[in-house]
Design a protein around this motif. Structure first.
Motif, PDB file in Angstrom:
ATOM      1  N   TRP A 143       0.840  -1.189   0.000  1.00 26.65           N
ATOM      2  CA  TRP A 143       0.000   0.000   0.000  1.00 26.65           C
ATOM      3  C   TRP A 143       0.876   1.240   0.000  1.00 26.65           C
ATOM      4  O   TRP A 143       1.974   1.239   0.567  1.00 26.65           O
ATOM      5  N   SER A 171      -1.241   7.001   0.709  1.00 21.94           N
ATOM      6  CA  SER A 171      -2.619   7.467   0.523  1.00 21.94           C
ATOM      7  C   SER A 171      -3.643   6.453   1.034  1.00 21.94           C
ATOM      8  O   SER A 171      -4.715   6.850   1.501  1.00 21.94           O
ATOM      9  N   HIS A 172      -3.343   5.164   0.974  1.00 26.28           N
ATOM     10  CA  HIS A 172      -4.261   4.149   1.495  1.00 26.28           C
ATOM     11  C   HIS A 172      -4.432   4.319   3.008  1.00 26.28           C
ATOM     12  O   HIS A 172      -5.545   4.250   3.530  1.00 26.28           O
ATOM     13  N   GLU A 217      -3.710   7.061   4.760  1.00 26.64           N
ATOM     14  CA  GLU A 217      -4.317   8.371   5.018  1.00 26.64           C
ATOM     15  C   GLU A 217      -5.826   8.306   4.843  1.00 26.64           C
ATOM     16  O   GLU A 217      -6.579   8.865   5.651  1.00 26.64           O
ATOM     17  N   GLN A 218      -6.277   7.613   3.817  1.00 25.32           N
ATOM     18  CA  GLN A 218      -7.712   7.472   3.574  1.00 25.32           C
ATOM     19  C   GLN A 218      -8.371   6.712   4.731  1.00 25.32           C
ATOM     20  O   GLN A 218      -9.450   7.085   5.185  1.00 25.32           O
ATOM     21  N   ALA A 219      -7.742   5.657   5.196  1.00 26.13           N
ATOM     22  CA  ALA A 219      -8.306   4.878   6.301  1.00 26.13           C
ATOM     23  C   ALA A 219      -8.419   5.725   7.570  1.00 26.13           C
ATOM     24  O   ALA A 219      -9.382   5.590   8.330  1.00 26.13           O
ATOM     25  N   ARG A 223      -8.937   8.936   7.649  1.00 27.33           N
ATOM     26  CA  ARG A 223      -9.970   9.959   7.445  1.00 27.33           C
ATOM     27  C   ARG A 223     -11.376   9.381   7.333  1.00 27.33           C
ATOM     28  O   ARG A 223     -12.350  10.049   7.639  1.00 27.33           O
ATOM     29  N   HIS A 224     -11.490   8.178   6.844  1.00 26.41           N
ATOM     30  CA  HIS A 224     -12.800   7.599   6.553  1.00 26.41           C
ATOM     31  C   HIS A 224     -13.527   7.257   7.857  1.00 26.41           C
ATOM     32  O   HIS A 224     -13.012   6.494   8.679  1.00 26.41           O
ATOM     33  N   GLN A 279     -14.064   3.397   8.551  1.00 24.32           N
ATOM     34  CA  GLN A 279     -12.928   2.483   8.602  1.00 24.32           C
ATOM     35  C   GLN A 279     -12.209   2.635   9.938  1.00 24.32           C
ATOM     36  O   GLN A 279     -12.322   3.653  10.607  1.00 24.32           O
TER      37      GLN A 279
END
Length: 103
Positions: free
Chosen positions: A28, A31-32, A34-36, A38-39, A42
């Motif tokens: 990964w 960004s993977h 970072e997205q987790a 923020r989401h 998740q």
């Protein structure tokens, strides 16, 4: 050995990426993670021993299903219960889960 499992922080991403590169052929990117972080649906938890990051789990829970998107344990800590502790933390946190999937 005291294992602590807690929510990941942005400053944990470089160490998680280091483990990704060691453990996986197709790691990964930042960004993977970072997205987790923020989401809102998740979760991204890290395992620490003596403040050292030794593993992590990323996933999400939907109704009665748990989806594990990524799980990793540092090579020097494998076969010592770290991965099991991370997965058990998921089941403890989401007791309504009836099925789990490793994506």
């Amino acid at each position: 050995m005291k294992l602590v499992i807690e929510g990941a922080k942005p400053q944990d991403i470089p160490e998680m990426m280091r483990l990704e590169k060691i453990l996986f052929r197709d790691p990964w990117g930042a960004s993977h993670f970072e997205q987790a972080l923020r989401h809102p649906q998740q979760f991204l938890w890290v395992a620490r021993i003596s403040l050292n990051l030794v593993g992590y789990v990323v996933g999400w829970q939907m109704v009665d299903e748990l989806h594990i998107l990524n799980v990793a344990v540092a090579p020097e800590r494998q076969r010592q219960g770290v991965g099991l502790a991370l997965l058990n933390a998921c089941f403890d946190r989401f007791p309504s889960v009836k099925q789990a999937f490793l994506e």
